[in-house]
Design an enzyme around this catalytic site. Structure first.
Site, PDB file in Angstrom:
ATOM      1  N   MET A   1      34.150  -7.685 -98.864  1.00 22.51           N
ATOM      2  CA  MET A   1      34.190  -6.823 -97.680  1.00 22.51           C
ATOM      3  C   MET A   1      33.703  -5.427 -98.047  1.00 22.51           C
ATOM      4  O   MET A   1      34.270  -4.785 -98.931  1.00 22.51           O
ATOM      5  CB  MET A   1      35.613  -6.742 -97.126  1.00 22.51           C
ATOM      6  CG  MET A   1      36.118  -8.072 -96.561  1.00 22.51           C
ATOM      7  SD  MET A   1      37.896  -8.062 -96.302  1.00 22.51           S
ATOM      8  CE  MET A   1      38.473  -8.204 -98.013  1.00 22.51           C
ATOM      9  N   THR A   2      32.641  -4.971 -97.393  1.00 16.74           N
ATOM     10  CA  THR A   2      32.101  -3.653 -97.670  1.00 16.74           C
ATOM     11  C   THR A   2      33.103  -2.577 -97.292  1.00 16.74           C
ATOM     12  O   THR A   2      33.621  -2.558 -96.174  1.00 16.74           O
ATOM     13  CB  THR A   2      30.793  -3.439 -96.881  1.00 16.74           C
ATOM     14  OG1 THR A   2      29.830  -4.399 -97.321  1.00 16.74           O
ATOM     15  CG2 THR A   2      30.243  -2.045 -97.102  1.00 16.74           C
TER      16      THR A   2
ATOM     17  N   GLN B   1      30.008 -10.272-106.002  1.00 14.08           N
ATOM     18  CA  GLN B   1      29.087 -10.766-104.977  1.00 14.08           C
ATOM     19  C   GLN B   1      27.750 -10.036-105.115  1.00 14.08           C
ATOM     20  O   GLN B   1      27.701  -8.803-105.114  1.00 14.08           O
ATOM     21  CB  GLN B   1      29.627 -10.553-103.564  1.00 14.08           C
ATOM     22  CG  GLN B   1      28.746 -11.268-102.533  1.00 14.08           C
ATOM     23  CD  GLN B   1      29.063 -10.895-101.100  1.00 14.08           C
ATOM     24  OE1 GLN B   1      28.863  -9.759-100.692  1.00 14.08           O
ATOM     25  NE2 GLN B   1      29.545 -11.854-100.326  1.00 14.08           N
TER      26      GLN B   1
ATOM     27  N   HIS C   1      25.396 -13.852-102.018  1.00 14.09           N
ATOM     28  CA  HIS C   1      25.545 -13.524-100.601  1.00 14.09           C
ATOM     29  C   HIS C   1      24.327 -14.078 -99.869  1.00 14.09           C
ATOM     30  O   HIS C   1      23.237 -13.502 -99.908  1.00 14.09           O
ATOM     31  CB  HIS C   1      25.644 -12.012-100.440  1.00 14.09           C
ATOM     32  CG  HIS C   1      26.101 -11.570 -99.075  1.00 14.09           C
ATOM     33  ND1 HIS C   1      26.221 -12.430 -98.008  1.00 14.09           N
ATOM     34  CD2 HIS C   1      26.479 -10.343 -98.609  1.00 14.09           C
ATOM     35  CE1 HIS C   1      26.648 -11.768 -96.952  1.00 14.09           C
ATOM     36  NE2 HIS C   1      26.807 -10.493 -97.290  1.00 14.09           N
TER      37      HIS C   1
ATOM     38  N   ASN D   1      25.134 -13.628 -93.153  1.00 10.92           N
ATOM     39  CA  ASN D   1      25.127 -12.392 -92.354  1.00 10.92           C
ATOM     40  C   ASN D   1      23.766 -11.737 -92.185  1.00 10.92           C
ATOM     41  O   ASN D   1      23.666 -10.527 -91.965  1.00 10.92           O
ATOM     42  CB  ASN D   1      26.108 -11.371 -92.947  1.00 10.92           C
ATOM     43  CG  ASN D   1      27.539 -11.861 -92.919  1.00 10.92           C
ATOM     44  OD1 ASN D   1      27.845 -12.876 -92.329  1.00 10.92           O
ATOM     45  ND2 ASN D   1      28.422 -11.148 -93.590  1.00 10.92           N
TER      46      ASN D   1
ATOM     47  N   TYR E   1      21.277 -11.306 -94.348  1.00 13.49           N
ATOM     48  CA  TYR E   1      20.664 -10.615 -95.481  1.00 13.49           C
ATOM     49  C   TYR E   1      19.571 -11.492 -96.101  1.00 13.49           C
ATOM     50  O   TYR E   1      19.204 -12.522 -95.543  1.00 13.49           O
ATOM     51  CB  TYR E   1      21.738 -10.161 -96.460  1.00 13.49           C
ATOM     52  CG  TYR E   1      22.659  -9.132 -95.839  1.00 13.49           C
ATOM     53  CD1 TYR E   1      22.172  -7.865 -95.510  1.00 13.49           C
ATOM     54  CD2 TYR E   1      23.977  -9.431 -95.506  1.00 13.49           C
ATOM     55  CE1 TYR E   1      22.982  -6.916 -94.901  1.00 13.49           C
ATOM     56  CE2 TYR E   1      24.802  -8.487 -94.888  1.00 13.49           C
ATOM     57  CZ  TYR E   1      24.294  -7.234 -94.586  1.00 13.49           C
ATOM     58  OH  TYR E   1      25.090  -6.308 -93.961  1.00 13.49           O
TER      59      TYR E   1
ATOM     60  N   GLY F   1      38.507 -15.556 -89.965  1.00  8.45           N
ATOM     61  CA  GLY F   1      39.598 -15.543 -89.001  1.00  8.45           C
ATOM     62  C   GLY F   1      40.600 -16.658 -89.146  1.00  8.45           C
ATOM     63  O   GLY F   1      41.197 -17.100 -88.148  1.00  8.45           O
TER      64      GLY F   1
ATOM     65  N   GLY G   1      39.836 -12.284 -95.169  1.00  8.11           N
ATOM     66  CA  GLY G   1      39.178 -10.988 -95.188  1.00  8.11           C
ATOM     67  C   GLY G   1      40.091  -9.879 -94.727  1.00  8.11           C
ATOM     68  O   GLY G   1      40.760  -9.231 -95.524  1.00  8.11           O
TER      69      GLY G   1
END
Length: 377
Positions: free
Chosen positions: A26-27, A99, A177, A180, A182, A306, A327
């Site tokens: 998580m950034t 990551q 990664h 998302n 990227y 989630g 997360g």
């Protein structure tokens, strides 16, 4: 939750996790100019009850991210900083993967690190992503049209060097990664990859880049490599038709599994990735957890997005997954494992204002290392 399947140990690659409650990348944008800090060390130590911690995304080379304080792993100072954190996490009793992250077309040429790198913004093809908001740049510009990567092997070599650096820092493994929107996902997606060489076009060609990167990481770490995938799309302007998605990811996951990585993490559809661009919904919304795990024969299967502790226990106890990545629950509950073990509520509210520090924010500890442990009244 007595007898919770999430609390059982699990072998992943060559290491044994003390439980199946993993912490997702998580950034948090708290690495001063990209270098690890003592505050970050405190953050990871607080969460070392996790069976496996995956760091926030580590940039494998200088890139123009919207997060100017996102950490990297490309030089000796990064290696030394991360070694301090890795050693502390090991002493606290957990395992930790790095990551590895390349933004691809989601960089900006005017961002400081991109200008220092002296290279263009790269993507599989010269196709700009819609959206974007580079808050640290004048006018908060959006994404730009990238330069098509001439030789993808040069980027693959950067991934491999990042893995070598992570190994020097003492990490237990690395996670690719590939989610998302990227770079790896940009190669997979036929809306962002319209190459006509061996790196684009057919399903097999679009999967080639990600599989070669994964293989390069395995050459460094052996089985101690994971990969994160978000097939439902939507985030950062990626997303194919449902049939193209199923065909592409079924092939990719099957071939990735043959390389024998430690785990494959699948991210299901969520409202957070439900983005519309020009009125078009890019996320397919298909059931990721039903569509792909049966293809995985060698790697461990981790699920993400989630998932509640109760749902995670059910997935593992029914054999639908080997472990679960949490997360936001880890962000707000540094004692997450203890709460699950004792049946305590997950009742810390997320401080959205400090999820990513605002420009000018002085105290980065707020909303980061100040979430309370559970105290029973």
């Amino acid at each position: 939750m007595a007898g919770n399947a999430l609390l059982q140990p699990l072998q992943v690659g060559t290491i044994v996790l003390k439980n199946r409650i993993a912490m997702s990348a998580m950034t948090r944008n708290r690495a001063p100019r990209g270098y690890p800090s003592n505050l970050m060390k405190e953050y990871y130590i607080q969460r070392s009850s996790a069976g496996l911690i995956v760091t926030e995304g580590l940039l494998i080379t200088r890139q123009g991210t919207d997060y100017p304080n996102a950490p990297g792993i490309w030089d000796e100072k990064h290696i030394a900083g991360w070694k301090d954190i890795v050693d502390a996490v090991h002493e606290a009793g957990s395992k930790i993967y790095a990551q590895l992250w390349h933004l691809g077309r989601l960089s900006h040429p005017e961002a400081p690190e991109q200008k220092l790198a002296g290279v263009p913004v790269y993507g599989p093809s010269a196709i700009a992503a819609r959206g974007g908001k580079f808050r640290g740049l004048p006018g908060t510009p959006g994404f730009v049209k990238p330069s098509a990567i001439e030789d993808p092997w040069t980027i693959i070599a950067q991934y491999k060097q990042a893995a070598v650096n992570a190994q020097k820092a003492g990490f237990d493994g690395v996670e690719l990664h590939a989610a998302n929107g990227y770079l790896v996902m940009q190669f997979l997606d036929n809306t962002s990859n319209q190459r006509t060489d061996k790196w684009g076009g057919s399903v097999e060609n679009r999967c080639r880049f990600g599989l070669e990167v994964l293989n390069a990481l395995i050459e460094v770490f052996g089985q101690d490599v994971g990969i994160k995938l978000s097939p439902a799309g939507g985030y950062n302007d990626v997303g194919m038709s449902l049939q193209d998605t199923l065909d592409t990811y079924s092939y990719f996951i099957t071939e990735a599994d043959k390389l024998n990585p430690g785990y494959i993490a699948l991210v299901r559809y969520s409202l957070m990735t439900n983005e519309r661009f020009d009125g078009v919904l890019r996320a397919t919304g298909h059931d990721v957890f039903e569509s792909y795990p049966h293809l995985i024969k060698n790697a461990r299967v981790f699920l993400n997005s989630g998932i509640s502790p109760e749902e995670g226990h059910q997935f593992v106890s029914e054999g639908k997954a080997d472990g679960v990545f949490f997360g936001f629950s880890w962000l707000t509950h540094p004692d997450l494992v203890g709460r699950i073990k004792r049946g305590h509520p997950l009742d810390n509210a997320l401080d959205f204002l400090r999820l990513i520090p605002e420009d000018g924010e002085q105290d980065w500890s707020k909303g980061y290392v100040d979430y309370p442990m559970y105290v029973q009244s």
